[in-house]
Design a protein around this motif. Structure first.
Motif, PDB file in Angstrom:
ATOM      1  N   GLY A  43       2.921  -2.253  -8.254  1.00  0.00           N
ATOM      2  CA  GLY A  43       2.900  -1.259  -9.324  1.00  0.00           C
ATOM      3  C   GLY A  43       2.043  -0.055  -8.963  1.00  0.00           C
ATOM      4  N   ASN A  44       0.890  -0.318  -8.355  1.00  0.00           N
ATOM      5  CA  ASN A  44       0.016   0.774  -7.924  1.00  0.00           C
ATOM      6  C   ASN A  44       0.693   1.619  -6.851  1.00  0.00           C
ATOM      7  OD1 ASN A  44      -2.043   0.030  -9.668  1.00  0.00           O
ATOM      8  ND2 ASN A  44      -3.052  -1.296  -8.162  1.00  0.00           N
ATOM      9  N   ILE A  45       1.373   0.932  -5.923  1.00  0.00           N
ATOM     10  CA  ILE A  45       2.079   1.663  -4.860  1.00  0.00           C
ATOM     11  C   ILE A  45       3.167   2.535  -5.461  1.00  0.00           C
ATOM     12  CG2 ILE A  45       3.721   1.326  -2.961  1.00  0.00           C
ATOM     13  CD1 ILE A  45       2.004  -1.024  -2.038  1.00  0.00           C
ATOM     14  N   LEU A  46       3.902   1.986  -6.430  1.00  0.00           N
ATOM     15  CA  LEU A  46       4.967   2.757  -7.069  1.00  0.00           C
ATOM     16  C   LEU A  46       4.402   3.987  -7.769  1.00  0.00           C
ATOM     17  CD1 LEU A  46       7.932   3.024  -7.904  1.00  0.00           C
ATOM     18  CD2 LEU A  46       7.421   1.615  -9.889  1.00  0.00           C
ATOM     19  N   ARG A  47       3.291   3.814  -8.480  1.00  0.00           N
ATOM     20  CA  ARG A  47       2.682   4.955  -9.168  1.00  0.00           C
ATOM     21  C   ARG A  47       2.189   6.002  -8.175  1.00  0.00           C
ATOM     22  NH1 ARG A  47       1.160   0.760 -12.642  1.00  0.00           N
ATOM     23  NH2 ARG A  47      -0.733   0.313 -11.457  1.00  0.00           N
ATOM     24  N   ARG A  48       1.593   5.531  -7.082  1.00  0.00           N
ATOM     25  CA  ARG A  48       1.139   6.482  -6.059  1.00  0.00           C
ATOM     26  C   ARG A  48       2.314   7.244  -5.451  1.00  0.00           C
ATOM     27  NH1 ARG A  48      -2.076   2.756  -2.144  1.00  0.00           N
ATOM     28  NH2 ARG A  48      -2.045   4.638  -0.835  1.00  0.00           N
ATOM     29  N   ALA A  49       3.414   6.505  -5.210  1.00  0.00           N
ATOM     30  CA  ALA A  49       4.610   7.147  -4.648  1.00  0.00           C
ATOM     31  C   ALA A  49       5.158   8.202  -5.612  1.00  0.00           C
ATOM     32  CB  ALA A  49       5.672   6.097  -4.341  1.00  0.00           C
ATOM     33  N   GLU A  50       5.182   7.869  -6.890  1.00  0.00           N
ATOM     34  CA  GLU A  50       5.661   8.831  -7.879  1.00  0.00           C
ATOM     35  C   GLU A  50       4.745  10.050  -7.947  1.00  0.00           C
ATOM     36  OE1 GLU A  50       5.814   6.457 -11.375  1.00  0.00           O
ATOM     37  OE2 GLU A  50       7.869   5.763 -11.020  1.00  0.00           O
ATOM     38  N   ASP A  51       3.435   9.810  -7.881  1.00  0.00           N
ATOM     39  CA  ASP A  51       2.488  10.925  -7.900  1.00  0.00           C
ATOM     40  C   ASP A  51       2.667  11.828  -6.679  1.00  0.00           C
ATOM     41  OD1 ASP A  51       1.450   9.991 -10.259  1.00  0.00           O
ATOM     42  OD2 ASP A  51      -0.242   8.937  -9.334  1.00  0.00           O
ATOM     43  N   LEU A  52       2.848  11.194  -5.502  1.00  0.00           N
ATOM     44  CA  LEU A  52       3.049  11.978  -4.282  1.00  0.00           C
ATOM     45  C   LEU A  52       4.341  12.786  -4.355  1.00  0.00           C
ATOM     46  CD1 LEU A  52       1.906   9.516  -1.471  1.00  0.00           C
ATOM     47  CD2 LEU A  52       0.853  11.688  -2.092  1.00  0.00           C
TER      48      LEU A  52
END
Length: 372
Positions: free
Chosen positions: A72-81
């Motif tokens: 979930g954290n990776i997904l959020r980071r990917a979306e932010d990037l």
């Protein structure tokens, strides 16, 4: 020797039976103690086993929770990037100006560079070809202007006289601005000769023969350079237009490079974390037994080319170094359990997929609202 009556106790009646019953009772008590001990040990073993199972279950649930949280954290980071990248692209995006919008100063500089390259071509390639033609033994009638005193009707038939000597003077004097002007004059010499002289005459044949030699040199030396010059001119103009757009970009190139470097570093960190999660997932994945591996091998043989291509996509996703081609094979024994189970899931998906089903299924959905 005689023994007196009071020396030994009188014999006990049924003494063997009493001893036997006592031993039996003792044995039964010992058995009960042993049985109780066994039950107690068994109960302790069962308790330890249950505690172990509960601990393993709790550990598995904890690992699964941590994995989902990490993903979930990776997904959020990917979306932010992705959002940051899109925002940066919008800030830096400036439409490339049309050629008409290029400033006059830039156009003049490009034109001068283009003319210089053409002049170099005239002074080297064209002059070399002319020297080659003029040195031919059949070039003598064409190296100087036609004597109109001898050929009085020449100017009546030929409206634009031309000869190699005149062409050479124009080359040396910088009169020509483009190689095609030089080529037109050379062809004019041959056309005039064929126009004035009858077919089959010596001069007519000499003109046709020399022109063949000239055209060969022209095709081999001048044409490729002209084609390259057109490409070079177009490329220079496009580079100039892009340069204008870059100068107009918000923040300038230096700031853009700094922001891009930060995004690249964040993306590299994200990729590293994704690889780590993949390793953890593979370590937690249950091994695939021999029967399942054999079954998946048989199922893969029956897949259509398009579906097998997606299987290759799963493999290359886990093993980026694998090279794929039209003829490709891989050993399932070398694949880790996670990769194998994803392949098995995909094959199972193919058996039951509906018209609107897609692969891979949507693993996560974002419920985050856009900030206003």
């Amino acid at each position: 020797m005689a023994t007196e009556a009071g020396d030994f106790p009188p014999p006990l009646e049924n003494s063997g039976v009493l001893v036997s019953e006592s031993s039996k009772q003792q044995q039964q008590e010992e058995d009960k103690v042993l049985e109780s001990s066994i039950k107690r040990n068994t109960s302790d073993t069962d308790k330890r086993k249950r505690r172990r199972e509960e601990w393993e279950k709790l550990k598995e649930e904890t690992e699964r929770f941590e994995s989902h949280r990490g993903l979930g954290n990776i997904l959020r980071r990917a979306e932010d990037l992705l959002s940051e990248t899109d925002a940066l692209a919008k800030r830096l995006h400036v439409p490339i100006p049309t050629e008409a919008e290029v400033p006059l100063v830039e156009k003049i500089q490009l034109k001068k560079a283009h003319e210089k390259r053409l002049t170099d071509m005239l002074s080297t390639v064209c002059k070399k070809i002319l020297t080659f033609i003029m040195s031919n033994k059949w070039a003598l009638p064409f190296n100087a202007p036609v004597n109109t005193n001898i050929y009085g009707d020449y100017l009546e038939k030929i409206k634009t006289p031309m000869d190699f000597g005149t062409i050479k003077r124009k080359l040396d004097g910088g009169i020509y601005k483009h190689p095609e002007q030089f080529v037109e004059d050379v062809r004019l010499v041959f056309n005039n000769a064929r126009t004035y002289n009858k077919p089959g005459s010596d001069v007519h044949v000499m003109a046709s023969t020399l022109q063949e030699k000239f055209e060969d040199r022209y095709a081999a030396s001048i044409v490729p350079r002209l084609v390259e010059e057109v490409k070079r001119t177009d490329a220079d103009m496009m580079e100039c237009r892009r340069g204008i757009a870059e100068k107009a970009a918000l923040g300038g190139r230096e700031r853009a490079d700094g922001e891009c470097a930060g995004l690249i570093q964040a993306i590299d960190s994200l990729i590293s974390d994704i690889d780590m999660e993949k390793l953890k997932a593979a370590a937690r994945c249950q091994p695939v037994d021999r029967a399942s591996k054999e079954r998946i091998c048989e199922q893969l043989k029956e897949l259509p080319e398009e579906d097998f291509g997606k299987v290759l996509g799963i493999v290359t996703h886990h093993y980026p170094g694998v090279k794929t081609s039209k003829e490709v094979s891989f050993d399932v024994e070398t694949l880790d359990a996670l990769c194998l189970r994803q392949i098995m899931d995909y094959v199972e998906f193919l058996k039951h997929k509906g018209t609107n089903d897609t692969w891979p299924p949507q693993a996560f959905t974002s419920s985050r609202k856009k900030k206003i």
